[in-house]
Design a protein around this motif. Structure first.
Motif, short mmCIF file in Angstrom:
data_model
loop_
_atom_site.label_atom_id
_atom_site.label_comp_id
_atom_site.label_asym_id
_atom_site.label_seq_id
_atom_site.Cartn_x
_atom_site.Cartn_y
_atom_site.Cartn_z
N ARG A 183 17.72 6.28 -21.37
CA ARG A 183 19.24 6.30 -21.10
C ARG A 183 19.90 7.74 -22.12
O ARG A 183 20.93 8.12 -21.58
N ALA A 184 19.30 8.04 -23.15
CA ALA A 184 19.92 9.22 -23.75
C ALA A 184 19.63 10.48 -22.93
O ALA A 184 20.60 11.33 -22.70
N GLU A 185 18.60 10.51 -21.96
CA GLU A 185 18.49 11.72 -20.91
C GLU A 185 19.53 11.75 -20.10
O GLU A 185 19.84 12.60 -19.57
N TYR A 186 19.60 10.34 -19.70
CA TYR A 186 20.46 10.17 -18.54
C TYR A 186 21.86 10.76 -18.87
O TYR A 186 22.72 11.50 -18.18
N ASP A 187 22.39 10.24 -19.99
CA ASP A 187 23.71 10.58 -20.54
C ASP A 187 23.64 12.20 -20.68
O ASP A 187 24.80 12.67 -20.38
N ARG A 188 22.80 12.70 -21.18
CA ARG A 188 22.97 14.22 -21.32
C ARG A 188 22.85 15.07 -19.78
O ARG A 188 23.66 15.72 -19.69
N VAL A 199 15.68 3.22 -23.94
CA VAL A 199 16.75 4.13 -24.96
C VAL A 199 16.36 5.53 -24.80
O VAL A 199 17.22 6.19 -24.56
N ARG A 200 15.13 6.08 -24.65
CA ARG A 200 15.07 7.34 -24.33
C ARG A 200 15.54 7.80 -23.02
O ARG A 200 16.02 8.96 -22.90
N TRP A 237 23.87 3.92 -13.67
CA TRP A 237 23.08 3.33 -14.33
C TRP A 237 22.85 1.98 -14.17
O TRP A 237 21.58 1.37 -14.03
N GLU A 263 28.33 4.39 -15.87
CA GLU A 263 27.70 3.11 -16.15
C GLU A 263 27.28 2.37 -14.90
O GLU A 263 26.44 1.77 -14.72
N ALA A 313 15.99 11.61 -15.37
CA ALA A 313 15.86 10.86 -16.66
C ALA A 313 14.71 10.07 -17.03
O ALA A 313 14.38 10.16 -18.06
N GLY A 370 12.52 10.94 -20.10
CA GLY A 370 12.42 10.03 -20.98
C GLY A 370 10.83 9.30 -21.29
O GLY A 370 10.64 8.46 -22.29
#
Length: 282
Positions: A242-247, A239-240, A216, A213, A159, A163
């Motif tokens: 975290r978005a990659e992590y969620d994906r 922020v980027r 992370w 969560e 991630a 990111g």
């Protein structure tokens, strides 16, 4: 004791990385590191009345498990906050930094170290010191994060890379002269070189169950090297990431409680001590 500049820098970076993070560690990655503890204690044959040293105790997980077996337990850690946390759990813990331990030659029947070898700048000297404090024939058991990694170990790193994270220059980097291949054969050979008999090492594999969560949160709390990487990024990069992590979390199966199943691989080694070096703490 002479150490290289790289070794001193590694040790200083490790001390800074863990300082004041005992509670955050216990609530996140501490659960991960607890998984091998029963097998670690079995490998060292920790039982009632065994005089055991838990080196690099962290918040005292292995020491508490040894105490539940009615062993006589002492514990050390390089970080005062970790020691304080272990003491809250009733562990006789004190601050000590490998490769210098405040114990007599041959004082213990068994020594256990749960991932401590990943965090010392002089692993060979550390093993020699652990041999010193073991009685002849005493047992050592160690876990180590090795070369082969499970997909769960790489999730946060992937991630960060996706990111656009830039690793900071102050990450702990072991002196190449002190490093060794993190494989079962080489770990066993390192124990033999340090004066241990019948060394054996093998891989452990397991799925660590953690909420997205929670997993992370360990990195966001500054825990371990990945925490240093994440903490060094600007807000937009975080922020980027975290978005990659969620994906990427979608790649991992979830149990009935919504927790991720994160594959991990570690090494577990055991050996017995030859007569220790004749040296007492000064």
């Amino acid at each position: 004791m002479i150490t290289s500049g790289a070794t001193a820098a590694f040790d200083a970076a490790e001390r800074a990385m863990w300082a004041g993070r005992a509670r955050a560690y216990e609530a996140s990655f501490g659960r991960l590191c607890a998984h091998p503890v029963p097998r670690l204690l079995d490998a060292a044959r920790v039982a009632a009345d065994t005089k055991v040293l838990d080196v690099g105790t962290g918040t005292g997980t292995a020491a508490r498990a040894a105490r539940e077996r009615d062993a006589r337990v002492r514990a050390v850690d390089a970080d005062p906050d970790m020691v304080a946390r272990a003491r809250l759990h009733g562990i006789a813990a004190e601050v000590a930094v490998l490769p210098e331990l405040p114990f007599l030659d041959g004082e213990f029947d068994a020594v256990v170290g749960n991932f401590v070898l990943n965090h010392v700048g002089r692993p060979r000297a550390a093993l020699t010191e652990l041999r010193r404090v073991l009685r002849p024939g005493g047992r050592i058991a160690l876990t180590l994060w090795g070369t082969r990694r499970g997909a769960g170990q790489d999730l946060l790193g992937r991630a960060c890379a996706a990111g656009g994270a830039v690793p900071p220059a102050y990450l702990p980097r072991l002196d190449p002269a002190e490093d060794f291949p993190r494989t079962p054969d080489r770990l066993a050979a390192l124990l033999a070189e340090a004066g241990f008999d019948a060394p054996r090492a093998a891989e452990l594999e397991w799925d660590h169950r953690a909420g997205a969560e929670e997993w992370w949160g360990g990195a966001a709390g500054g825990i371990a090297t990945i925490g240093l990487v994440l903490g060094a990024q600007d807000a937009g990069t975080v922020v980027r990431i975290r978005a990659e992590y969620d994906r990427l979390c979608a790649e991992f199966a979830r149990d009935g409680e919504g927790r991720l199943a994160l594959p991990h691989v570690a090494l577990l080694a055991r050996a017995t001590a030859r007569p220790p070096l004749s040296r007492r703490p000064g």
